[in-house]
Design an enzyme around this catalytic site. Sequence first.
Site, PDB file in Angstrom:
ATOM      1  N   PHE A 170       0.662  -1.134   0.153  1.00  0.00           N
ATOM      2  CA  PHE A 170      -0.156  -0.061  -0.105  1.00  0.00           C
ATOM      3  C   PHE A 170       0.967   1.306  -0.076  1.00  0.00           C
ATOM      4  O   PHE A 170       1.859   1.432   0.850  1.00  0.00           O
ATOM      5  CB  PHE A 170      -0.872  -0.106   1.256  1.00  0.00           C
ATOM      6  CG  PHE A 170      -2.003   0.973   1.175  1.00  0.00           C
ATOM      7  CD1 PHE A 170      -2.823   1.243  -0.095  1.00  0.00           C
ATOM      8  CD2 PHE A 170      -2.471   1.664   2.443  1.00  0.00           C
ATOM      9  CE1 PHE A 170      -3.682   2.069   0.069  1.00  0.00           C
ATOM     10  CE2 PHE A 170      -3.437   2.623   2.228  1.00  0.00           C
ATOM     11  CZ  PHE A 170      -4.062   2.926   1.114  1.00  0.00           C
ATOM     12  N   PRO A 177       1.193   4.328   0.875  1.00  0.00           N
ATOM     13  CA  PRO A 177       1.163   5.381   1.963  1.00  0.00           C
ATOM     14  C   PRO A 177       1.919   4.542   3.141  1.00  0.00           C
ATOM     15  O   PRO A 177       2.577   5.333   4.032  1.00  0.00           O
ATOM     16  CB  PRO A 177      -0.288   5.767   2.396  1.00  0.00           C
ATOM     17  CG  PRO A 177      -1.197   5.596   1.251  1.00  0.00           C
ATOM     18  CD  PRO A 177      -0.712   4.336   0.682  1.00  0.00           C
ATOM     19  N   SER A 178       2.029   3.338   3.124  1.00  0.00           N
ATOM     20  CA  SER A 178       2.570   2.581   4.150  1.00  0.00           C
ATOM     21  C   SER A 178       4.227   2.653   4.067  1.00  0.00           C
ATOM     22  O   SER A 178       4.755   2.141   3.029  1.00  0.00           O
ATOM     23  CB  SER A 178       2.268   1.090   4.135  1.00  0.00           C
ATOM     24  OG  SER A 178       3.052   0.433   4.679  1.00  0.00           O
ATOM     25  N   ALA A 179       4.750   3.254   5.089  1.00  0.00           N
ATOM     26  CA  ALA A 179       6.329   3.435   5.000  1.00  0.00           C
ATOM     27  C   ALA A 179       7.012   2.191   4.907  1.00  0.00           C
ATOM     28  O   ALA A 179       7.949   1.772   4.138  1.00  0.00           O
ATOM     29  CB  ALA A 179       6.747   4.251   6.179  1.00  0.00           C
TER      30      ALA A 179
END
Length: 242
Positions: free
Chosen positions: A30, A32-34
């Site tokens: 995903f 946005p997931s760092a």
Amino acid sequence: MPWNLFAFNQLVSSTSDRKMATHPIDIYYFPPSAPSRATLLLIKALGIDHNVKITNISQGDQMKPEFLQMNPLHTIPLINDNGFIIYESNAIMKYLVDQYGKDDSLSPKDPKKAAIVDMRLYFCACHLFPKFRQYYIPTMFQSKPPSSEALRELEEVLTIADGYLKDQPWFAGHQMTVADFAIVSFVATIDAAGGVDLAAYPEILQWYQRARSSMAGFGYDEVIRHGAAIFAEAYKNKLNSI
């Protein structure tokens, strides 16, 4: 030799002429997931053939039965390497280097060097990530204003990280490792979202520039910067609506 050129040469050395997968690896991801971004960037750096399986956690994709069967903790990223399933980004990254890297420069086998890398990965997972989440996520998902106490705790962690970089160019010493991949994704997100003055951390700023330059050829902008921008836009929109 400038540090960014040194790092580029070291990373190319560790990824060229490598053991290659005979099949594509699936990464459940995903933007946005760092941790997702850190893992995907490493996959690209290693030149591993892969399929990106977008797993939209804001829509509950991670709670679908087929995903829970692979990962009962319903976290991302997750990789499926021809039936071998791993979740937890740090474990994934170390596995990928061990399995597909030409050498161990990104994940050293020397016990003392490996211990330093592990310490930095645990620092990222157990300190930086929780303090990052504590500061940004209540605004993102609960429409709460940022907490001054959460900001103070995040700044304390960043001060510690700044100290790690005294007298060395990378988080685990004098060569880039998986620890730098893990941490750069969070620093890029903080840089994009705001709320923290990164100028207060001069060692981090120098390392950040070094990392961006050294990782540029492996898709840094496409993966890290792009995902950080998505996170930042959502965060700022929520912040402005409070």
